[in-house]
Design a protein around this motif. Structure first.
Motif, PDB file in Angstrom:
ATOM      1  N   GLY A  41      11.892  33.634 -43.367  1.00  0.00           N
ATOM      2  CA  GLY A  41      10.796  34.096 -43.977  1.00  0.00           C
ATOM      3  C   GLY A  41      10.650  34.860 -44.986  1.00  0.00           C
ATOM      4  N   ASN A  42      11.401  35.854 -45.184  1.00  0.00           N
ATOM      5  CA  ASN A  42      11.520  36.706 -46.181  1.00  0.00           C
ATOM      6  C   ASN A  42      11.974  35.747 -47.565  1.00  0.00           C
ATOM      7  OD1 ASN A  42      11.911  38.360 -43.866  1.00  0.00           O
ATOM      8  ND2 ASN A  42      12.860  39.988 -45.433  1.00  0.00           N
ATOM      9  N   ARG A 249       8.360  37.297 -31.154  1.00  0.00           N
ATOM     10  CA  ARG A 249       9.186  38.036 -32.078  1.00  0.00           C
ATOM     11  C   ARG A 249       9.523  39.180 -31.288  1.00  0.00           C
ATOM     12  NH1 ARG A 249      13.156  39.047 -35.023  1.00  0.00           N
ATOM     13  NH2 ARG A 249      13.057  39.293 -37.262  1.00  0.00           N
ATOM     14  N   ASP A 345      10.575  24.967 -35.104  1.00  0.00           N
ATOM     15  CA  ASP A 345       9.719  26.018 -34.407  1.00  0.00           C
ATOM     16  C   ASP A 345       8.463  26.078 -35.308  1.00  0.00           C
ATOM     17  OD1 ASP A 345      10.908  26.226 -31.891  1.00  0.00           O
ATOM     18  OD2 ASP A 345      11.647  28.220 -32.277  1.00  0.00           O
ATOM     19  N   SER A 361       5.343  39.867 -38.671  1.00  0.00           N
ATOM     20  CA  SER A 361       6.725  38.856 -39.191  1.00  0.00           C
ATOM     21  C   SER A 361       6.274  37.989 -40.123  1.00  0.00           C
ATOM     22  CB  SER A 361       6.808  38.124 -37.668  1.00  0.00           C
ATOM     23  OG  SER A 361       7.655  36.902 -37.922  1.00  0.00           O
ATOM     24  N   SER A 362       7.240  37.853 -41.001  1.00  0.00           N
ATOM     25  CA  SER A 362       7.170  36.942 -42.067  1.00  0.00           C
ATOM     26  C   SER A 362       7.520  35.272 -41.649  1.00  0.00           C
ATOM     27  CB  SER A 362       8.037  37.233 -43.503  1.00  0.00           C
ATOM     28  OG  SER A 362       9.486  37.084 -42.860  1.00  0.00           O
TER      29      SER A 362
HETATM   30  N1  LIG Z   1      14.231  29.508 -33.639  1.00  0.00           N
HETATM   31  C1  LIG Z   1      13.343  30.740 -33.989  1.00  0.00           C
HETATM   32  N2  LIG Z   1      14.046  31.570 -34.659  1.00  0.00           N
HETATM   33  C2  LIG Z   1      13.148  32.684 -34.848  1.00  0.00           C
HETATM   34  C3  LIG Z   1      11.949  32.803 -34.499  1.00  0.00           C
HETATM   35  N3  LIG Z   1      11.441  34.068 -34.962  1.00  0.00           N
HETATM   36  C4  LIG Z   1      12.278  34.560 -35.545  1.00  0.00           C
HETATM   37  N4  LIG Z   1      13.504  33.788 -35.805  1.00  0.00           N
HETATM   38  C5  LIG Z   1      14.874  33.853 -36.342  1.00  0.00           C
HETATM   39  O1  LIG Z   1      14.634  35.285 -37.042  1.00  0.00           O
HETATM   40  C6  LIG Z   1      14.542  35.299 -38.177  1.00  0.00           C
HETATM   41  C7  LIG Z   1      13.561  36.276 -38.644  1.00  0.00           C
HETATM   42  O2  LIG Z   1      13.589  36.494 -40.097  1.00  0.00           O
HETATM   43  P1  LIG Z   1      12.605  36.215 -40.864  1.00  0.00           P
HETATM   44  O3  LIG Z   1      12.380  34.901 -41.014  1.00  0.00           O
HETATM   45  O4  LIG Z   1      12.662  37.027 -42.434  1.00  0.00           O
HETATM   46  O5  LIG Z   1      11.352  36.925 -40.341  1.00  0.00           O
HETATM   47  P2  LIG Z   1      10.764  38.401 -39.894  1.00  0.00           P
HETATM   48  O6  LIG Z   1      11.881  39.011 -39.919  1.00  0.00           O
HETATM   49  O7  LIG Z   1       9.967  37.920 -38.611  1.00  0.00           O
HETATM   50  O8  LIG Z   1       9.489  38.944 -40.863  1.00  0.00           O
HETATM   51  C8  LIG Z   1      14.070  33.610 -38.720  1.00  0.00           C
HETATM   52  O9  LIG Z   1      14.399  33.291 -40.034  1.00  0.00           O
HETATM   53  C9  LIG Z   1      14.787  32.936 -37.520  1.00  0.00           C
HETATM   54  O10 LIG Z   1      16.253  32.773 -37.833  1.00  0.00           O
HETATM   55  C10 LIG Z   1      11.430  31.758 -33.488  1.00  0.00           C
HETATM   56  O11 LIG Z   1      10.392  31.821 -32.992  1.00  0.00           O
HETATM   57  N5  LIG Z   1      12.327  30.755 -33.560  1.00  0.00           N
END
Ligand SMILES: Nc1nc2c(ncn2[C@@H]2O[C@H](COP(=O)(O)OP(=O)(O)O)[C@@H](O)[C@H]2O)c(=O)[nH]1
Ligand SMILES: [Mg+2]
Length: 397
Positions: A41-42, A249, A345, A361-362
């Motif tokens: 997401g980042n 999350r 997802d 959450s990003s």
């Molecule tokens: N498979 C899956 N992974 C998730 C989910 N939510 C978070 N993650 C994992 O956690 C990471 C969170 O980091 P990021 O993408 O930067 O988003 P943020 O931290 O929520 O802002 C994601 O990239 C995924 O690897 C989800 O609903 N499903």
């Protein structure tokens, strides 16, 4: 695909322009960077700012691999950009090329004597006895990222401070953008600095609202859509747009993140529901980490307004709460993916009849942006002024 009837035109233009780009050196230079901060997401958020920055400087943007982190290994995984997204729409919008193609061109485009790396100011590891420079390969994923494409910064480091990636005032102001280009070109003229290789992404996190519209350029690849068919739609016989999508999350890192609520007005992607200046509300604990009771009551509300919906899809980084939700919504079929895959997802959540995401959450922000393009409704845990959600997709490409 109905959404992108122009895709075959894109494809044709792309074939012509991409083969040119692969063989000819861009005299205006290149931008390359490590998406070294945060997870998917980042990385996506920062990609948008980077794309705009490259466009402002009129340098070709080298598309890095995405960096994926495996729970069971300390080695990052490098995923080619086009494994997730089609190149055609991006390439029609602007000159971009895959990092692997750029590396074929590198002997011509990026002589060893000009392989500088760029950082704001010294990344100082003096305690370890390292020199006072960018130390671009120090730590993970920094070192492994550049090693993966066999790059060494033979010419050393350059600090770009006090230059910025964004104009000091409104980004829509052409004069300011030209000034920004002038400042960068003066300090780092393309003939001397053909490649600006940044230690981190030259784009902001969270994404600036003015860059959000660029999400329209990210179209999932066929590999991803076929995998989703196989592992979800065909497997369970669920149809697109006929289920409610939830993002929960709730992993340990998120608990720690949410401890900052109360100390700050904004956290990560929270401007997507609060507005960049909190014009739509204040950050609360429930927005960051909703309680089970809140999840049930909010979902019940959405279901009451979703006639004929009998399916719920849950995505989570940790606890999908399947049994708990099943006990509370006995008439519903509740699904999650059998094996963990963040991109699948995301794809599924973006095609829900209604999506309830986490405003901070990003990862949720990715889904919201994709849905905004289609005018599909999104709401957020703990936020009451939506479903009308702020439609961030207000600009034309
Ligand atoms: N498979 C899956 N992974 C998730 C989910 N939510 C978070 N993650 C994992 O956690 C990471 C969170 O980091 P990021 O993408 O930067 O988003 P943020 O931290 O929520 O802002 C994601 O990239 C995924 O690897 C989800 O609903 N499903
Ligand atoms: Mg994160």
């Amino acid at each position: 695909m109905v959404r992108y009837p122009m895709l075959h035109v894109f494809a044709l233009i792309f074939i012509i322009s991409s083969s040119e780009a692969k063989n000819n050196v861009d005299k205006n230079g290149y931008i390359i960077y490590c998406p070294c901060m945060g997870r998917f997401g980042n990385q996506v958020d920062q990609f948008f700012g980077t794309l705009n920055f490259a466009k402002t400087l009129n340098r070709t943007l080298v598309l890095p691999t995405w960096i994926k982190y495996d729970l069971f290994s300390d080695k990052p995984i490098f995923v080619p950009f086009d494994h997730y997204f089609m190149l055609e729409p991006l390439n029609v919008f602007y000159k971009v090329m895959l990092i692997k193609d750029f590396m074929h061109l590198a002997p011509k485009a990026w002589p060893l004597s000009k392989r500088y790396t760029f950082c704001h100011s010294s990344r100082n590891f003096e305690s370890k006895g390292y020199p006072n420079d960018c130390n671009p390969k120090e730590g993970s994923p920094f070192g492994p990222f550049w090693d993966n494409v066999d790059v060494n910064f033979t010419a050393g480091s350059r600090f770009y401070s006090p230059l910025q990636f964004y104009p000091a005032t409104s980004e829509d102001n052409l004069f300011e953008l030209k000034k920004l280009k002038f400042l960068w070109d003066t300090k780092f003229p393309p003939p001397d600095y053909p490649v600006l290789a940044f230690v981190g992404a030259p784009g902001s996190f969270p994404v600036k609202i003015s860059d959000v519209h660029l999400h329209g350029l990210l179209i999932w690849s066929q590999q991803i859509s076929q995998m989703v068919d196989k592992h979800f739609f065909d497997l369970y016989g669920v149809r697109r747009y006929e289920y409610i999508g939830l993002h929960l999350r709730n992993g340990l890192d998120w608990k720690l993140t949410c401890q900052h609520v109360g100390q700050t007005d904004q956290l990560f992607s929270s401007s997507q529901c609060l507005g960049e200046n909190n014009e739509f509300g204040q950050l609360t604990a429930q927005i960051c980490f909703p309680t089970q009771e809140l999840i049930v009551s909010q979902l019940r509300n959405v279901l009451q307004n979703s006639p004929n919906i009998t399916n719920i899809f849950i995505a989570s980084d940790k606890n999908h709460m399947i049994l708990f939700l099943q006990a509370n919504f006995k008439d519903m079929n509740i699904y999650k993916l059998e094996s963990e895959d963040p991109q699948l997802d995301l794809y599924i959540l973006a095609r829900a009849y209604h999506f309830i995401g986490n405003c901070v959450s990003s990862f949720s922000a990715f889904v919201k942006r994709e849905r905004d393009i289609e005018n599909l409704p999104t709401s957020f845990w703990g936020v009451h002024h939506l479903t009308r959600a702020i439609n961030l997709f207000h600009q034309e490409l």
